[in-house]
Design a protein around this motif. Structure first.
Motif, PDB file in Angstrom:
ATOM      1  N   ALA A   1       0.824  -1.206   0.000  1.00 18.00           N
ATOM      2  CA  ALA A   1       0.000   0.000   0.000  1.00 18.00           C
ATOM      3  C   ALA A   1       0.862   1.262   0.000  1.00 18.00           C
ATOM      4  CB  ALA A   1      -0.934   0.000   1.204  1.00 18.00           C
ATOM      5  N   HIS A   2       1.948   1.230   0.759  1.00 20.43           N
ATOM      6  CA  HIS A   2       2.816   2.404   0.867  1.00 20.43           C
ATOM      7  C   HIS A   2       3.638   2.628  -0.397  1.00 20.43           C
ATOM      8  CE1 HIS A   2       5.274   5.508   2.556  1.00 20.43           C
ATOM      9  NE2 HIS A   2       6.367   4.785   2.551  1.00 20.43           N
ATOM     10  N   ASP A   3       4.115   1.553  -0.993  1.00 18.80           N
ATOM     11  CA  ASP A   3       5.040   1.668  -2.128  1.00 18.80           C
ATOM     12  C   ASP A   3       4.345   1.936  -3.459  1.00 18.80           C
ATOM     13  OD1 ASP A   3       7.077   1.169  -0.353  1.00 18.80           O
ATOM     14  OD2 ASP A   3       7.268  -0.955  -0.858  1.00 18.80           O
ATOM     15  N   PHE A   4       3.071   1.599  -3.558  1.00 17.14           N
ATOM     16  CA  PHE A   4       2.365   1.753  -4.831  1.00 17.14           C
ATOM     17  C   PHE A   4       2.232   3.241  -5.167  1.00 17.14           C
ATOM     18  CE2 PHE A   4      -0.873   1.815  -7.996  1.00 17.14           C
ATOM     19  CZ  PHE A   4      -0.833   0.585  -8.624  1.00 17.14           C
ATOM     20  N   LYS A   5       2.633   3.621  -6.365  1.00 18.29           N
ATOM     21  CA  LYS A   5       2.572   5.015  -6.791  1.00 18.29           C
ATOM     22  C   LYS A   5       1.247   5.279  -7.503  1.00 18.29           C
ATOM     23  CE  LYS A   5       6.668   5.531  -5.155  1.00 18.29           C
ATOM     24  NZ  LYS A   5       6.781   6.108  -3.793  1.00 18.29           N
ATOM     25  N   ILE A   6       0.417   6.080  -6.875  1.00 16.66           N
ATOM     26  CA  ILE A   6      -0.898   6.381  -7.426  1.00 16.66           C
ATOM     27  C   ILE A   6      -0.798   7.619  -8.319  1.00 16.66           C
ATOM     28  CG2 ILE A   6      -3.257   7.078  -6.868  1.00 16.66           C
ATOM     29  CD1 ILE A   6      -2.954   5.483  -4.255  1.00 16.66           C
ATOM     30  N   GLU A   7      -1.119   7.444  -9.583  1.00 14.25           N
ATOM     31  CA  GLU A   7      -1.040   8.541 -10.542  1.00 14.25           C
ATOM     32  C   GLU A   7      -2.391   8.870 -11.179  1.00 14.25           C
ATOM     33  OE1 GLU A   7       1.934   7.257 -13.284  1.00 14.25           O
ATOM     34  OE2 GLU A   7       3.598   7.584 -11.872  1.00 14.25           O
ATOM     35  N   LYS A   8      -3.301   7.907 -11.203  1.00 13.31           N
ATOM     36  CA  LYS A   8      -4.616   8.136 -11.812  1.00 13.31           C
ATOM     37  C   LYS A   8      -5.669   7.357 -11.033  1.00 13.31           C
ATOM     38  CE  LYS A   8      -3.498   4.675 -15.374  1.00 13.31           C
ATOM     39  NZ  LYS A   8      -2.190   4.359 -14.807  1.00 13.31           N
ATOM     40  N   VAL A   9      -6.926   7.682 -11.273  1.00 12.92           N
ATOM     41  CA  VAL A   9      -8.027   7.091 -10.509  1.00 12.92           C
ATOM     42  C   VAL A   9      -8.060   5.574 -10.649  1.00 12.92           C
ATOM     43  CG1 VAL A   9     -10.545   6.969 -10.297  1.00 12.92           C
ATOM     44  CG2 VAL A   9      -9.428   9.189 -10.598  1.00 12.92           C
ATOM     45  N   SER A  10      -7.726   5.061 -11.836  1.00  7.23           N
ATOM     46  CA  SER A  10      -7.741   3.609 -12.044  1.00  7.23           C
ATOM     47  C   SER A  10      -6.723   2.901 -11.155  1.00  7.23           C
ATOM     48  CB  SER A  10      -7.483   3.272 -13.511  1.00  7.23           C
ATOM     49  OG  SER A  10      -6.231   3.778 -13.930  1.00  7.23           O
ATOM     50  N   ASP A  11      -5.655   3.606 -10.758  1.00  9.00           N
ATOM     51  CA  ASP A  11      -4.672   3.020  -9.843  1.00  9.00           C
ATOM     52  C   ASP A  11      -5.313   2.716  -8.489  1.00  9.00           C
ATOM     53  OD1 ASP A  11      -2.684   3.250 -11.764  1.00  9.00           O
ATOM     54  OD2 ASP A  11      -1.964   5.176 -11.000  1.00  9.00           O
ATOM     55  N   LEU A  12      -6.227   3.583  -8.069  1.00  3.97           N
ATOM     56  CA  LEU A  12      -6.898   3.385  -6.781  1.00  3.97           C
ATOM     57  C   LEU A  12      -7.688   2.084  -6.779  1.00  3.97           C
ATOM     58  CD1 LEU A  12      -8.237   7.014  -6.210  1.00  3.97           C
ATOM     59  CD2 LEU A  12      -6.328   5.939  -5.017  1.00  3.97           C
ATOM     60  N   LYS A  13      -8.320   1.794  -7.888  1.00  2.75           N
ATOM     61  CA  LYS A  13      -9.082   0.545  -7.995  1.00  2.75           C
ATOM     62  C   LYS A  13      -8.157  -0.658  -7.899  1.00  2.75           C
ATOM     63  CE  LYS A  13     -12.991  -1.630  -8.762  1.00  2.75           C
ATOM     64  NZ  LYS A  13     -14.117  -1.562  -7.817  1.00  2.75           N
ATOM     65  N   GLU A  14      -7.013  -0.574  -8.566  1.00  2.00           N
ATOM     66  CA  GLU A  14      -6.046  -1.675  -8.534  1.00  2.00           C
ATOM     67  C   GLU A  14      -5.550  -1.934  -7.112  1.00  2.00           C
ATOM     68  OE1 GLU A  14      -1.621  -2.787 -10.359  1.00  2.00           O
ATOM     69  OE2 GLU A  14      -2.809  -1.172 -11.270  1.00  2.00           O
ATOM     70  N   VAL A  15      -5.205  -0.868  -6.396  1.00  2.72           N
ATOM     71  CA  VAL A  15      -4.730  -1.010  -5.017  1.00  2.72           C
ATOM     72  C   VAL A  15      -5.829  -1.575  -4.128  1.00  2.72           C
ATOM     73  CG1 VAL A  15      -3.897   0.224  -2.981  1.00  2.72           C
ATOM     74  CG2 VAL A  15      -3.033   0.837  -5.238  1.00  2.72           C
ATOM     75  N   SER A  16      -7.034  -1.075  -4.294  1.00  7.76           N
ATOM     76  CA  SER A  16      -8.151  -1.525  -3.477  1.00  7.76           C
ATOM     77  C   SER A  16      -8.422  -3.018  -3.670  1.00  7.76           C
ATOM     78  CB  SER A  16      -9.413  -0.717  -3.816  1.00  7.76           C
ATOM     79  OG  SER A  16     -10.495  -1.115  -3.026  1.00  7.76           O
ATOM     80  N   ILE A  17      -8.394  -3.464  -4.915  1.00 10.19           N
ATOM     81  CA  ILE A  17      -8.629  -4.887  -5.210  1.00 10.19           C
ATOM     82  C   ILE A  17      -7.516  -5.744  -4.615  1.00 10.19           C
ATOM     83  CG2 ILE A  17      -8.690  -6.596  -7.069  1.00 10.19           C
ATOM     84  CD1 ILE A  17     -10.153  -4.471  -8.758  1.00 10.19           C
ATOM     85  N   ARG A  18      -6.279  -5.306  -4.789  1.00  5.19           N
ATOM     86  CA  ARG A  18      -5.153  -6.106  -4.279  1.00  5.19           C
ATOM     87  C   ARG A  18      -5.196  -6.198  -2.759  1.00  5.19           C
ATOM     88  NH1 ARG A  18      -2.996  -9.756  -3.284  1.00  5.19           N
ATOM     89  NH2 ARG A  18      -0.791 -10.317  -3.331  1.00  5.19           N
ATOM     90  N   LEU A  19      -5.511  -5.113  -2.093  1.00  9.79           N
ATOM     91  CA  LEU A  19      -5.568  -5.144  -0.634  1.00  9.79           C
ATOM     92  C   LEU A  19      -6.756  -5.957  -0.139  1.00  9.79           C
ATOM     93  CD1 LEU A  19      -4.376  -1.557   0.279  1.00  9.79           C
ATOM     94  CD2 LEU A  19      -3.214  -3.698   0.782  1.00  9.79           C
ATOM     95  N   LYS A  20      -7.835  -5.973  -0.914  1.00  4.16           N
ATOM     96  CA  LYS A  20      -8.947  -6.847  -0.564  1.00  4.16           C
ATOM     97  C   LYS A  20      -8.512  -8.304  -0.627  1.00  4.16           C
ATOM     98  CE  LYS A  20     -13.189  -7.474   0.672  1.00  4.16           C
ATOM     99  NZ  LYS A  20     -13.627  -7.023   2.002  1.00  4.16           N
ATOM    100  N   ASN A  21      -7.674  -8.632  -1.612  1.00  3.61           N
ATOM    101  CA  ASN A  21      -7.140  -9.997  -1.711  1.00  3.61           C
ATOM    102  C   ASN A  21      -6.232 -10.314  -0.524  1.00  3.61           C
ATOM    103  OD1 ASN A  21      -8.480 -10.518  -4.108  1.00  3.61           O
ATOM    104  ND2 ASN A  21      -6.774  -9.835  -5.391  1.00  3.61           N
ATOM    105  N   TYR A  22      -5.401  -9.345  -0.130  1.00  2.83           N
ATOM    106  CA  TYR A  22      -4.566  -9.528   1.058  1.00  2.83           C
ATOM    107  C   TYR A  22      -5.441  -9.801   2.286  1.00  2.83           C
ATOM    108  CZ  TYR A  22       0.116  -8.136  -0.647  1.00  2.83           C
ATOM    109  OH  TYR A  22       1.348  -8.086  -1.272  1.00  2.83           O
ATOM    110  N   GLU A  23      -6.534  -9.045   2.383  1.00  2.00           N
ATOM    111  CA  GLU A  23      -7.418  -9.196   3.537  1.00  2.00           C
ATOM    112  C   GLU A  23      -8.056 -10.585   3.563  1.00  2.00           C
ATOM    113  OE1 GLU A  23     -11.411  -8.752   5.516  1.00  2.00           O
ATOM    114  OE2 GLU A  23     -11.199  -8.465   3.370  1.00  2.00           O
TER     115      GLU A  23
END
Length: 206
Positions: free
Chosen positions: A28-50
């Motif tokens: 979560a900390h290292d991912f570089k968010i540059e556009k709104v679609s990046d937020l979706k990618e991070v959210s999905i990946r962290l949901k998988n971690y959860e």
């Protein structure tokens, strides 16, 4: 109490959970968010971690329910695993709210929160590595550091809220960023809960 020549499966399982939480927080900390679609990618990946974290907790709980002997109190093993899972849940909720609000302009306060939460998960892993080696007394230094990092996050929270109300004129953004800061403050508190549980384990068993 301890067989120092044998790795205990419960301590191994707790360390695996700690490392999983650490990996998720670093991601979560290292991912570089540059556009709104990046937020979706991070959210999905962290949901998988959860979800993966929930599976690890389930496996540990099943093992607790079917084991006659445990190296420390069952309640302490379960409590430690649940408190670590709270961190994972909190980071997932934080990412979900970023995605919900479409917030890509991460500010200095969010970064400061995350830097200290990352450090806290690193300390948790170090403490659990010592637990797996049955070095309980040595765990205390890491618990103390986690509490110090939580105190830093308290200061970040107070400063971030103060500056938000001074500088931000858009009421919607005030609501959004206040929510994000509160999410991260909660995660820092969950890290402190882990430290408190570690200290309880030390007190009862060292």
């Amino acid at each position: 109490m301890f067989n120092f020549n044998k790795t205990d499966p419960f301590f191994t399982a707790l360390l695996e959970i700690a490392e999983h939480v650490q990996e998720a927080v670093h991601y979560a900390h290292d991912f570089k968010i540059e556009k709104v679609s990046d937020l979706k990618e991070v959210s999905i990946r962290l949901k998988n971690y959860e979800r993966e974290g929930d599976s690890l907790i389930y496996e540990l709980t099943t093992k607790l329910n079917t084991s006659f002997m445990t190296p420390i109190e069952r309640e302490d093993i379960l409590q430690l695993s649940i408190k670590m899972d709270d961190i994972l849940d909190g980071i997932e909720h934080f990412a979900a709210h970023l995605e919900m609000f479409s917030l890509i302009d991460i500010d200095e306060y969010v970064n400061s929160f995350m830097e200290n939460i990352v450090k806290s998960t690193d300390e948790i892993v170090k403490a659990l590595q010592l637990l797996s080696q049955k070095k309980l007394v040595e765990m205390r230094d890491h618990a103390v550091l986690i509490k110090q990092l939580e105190s830093i996050c308290d200061e970040i929270y107070r400063t971030s809220i103060k500056q938000l109300f001074i500088n931000e004129k858009d009421p919607i953004r005030i609501i959004q960023f206040k929510d994000i800061y509160e999410q991260l403050e909660d995660v820092a508190d969950y890290c402190e809960d882990v430290a408190n549980t570690i200290e309880t384990i030390i007190m009862r068993n060292a």
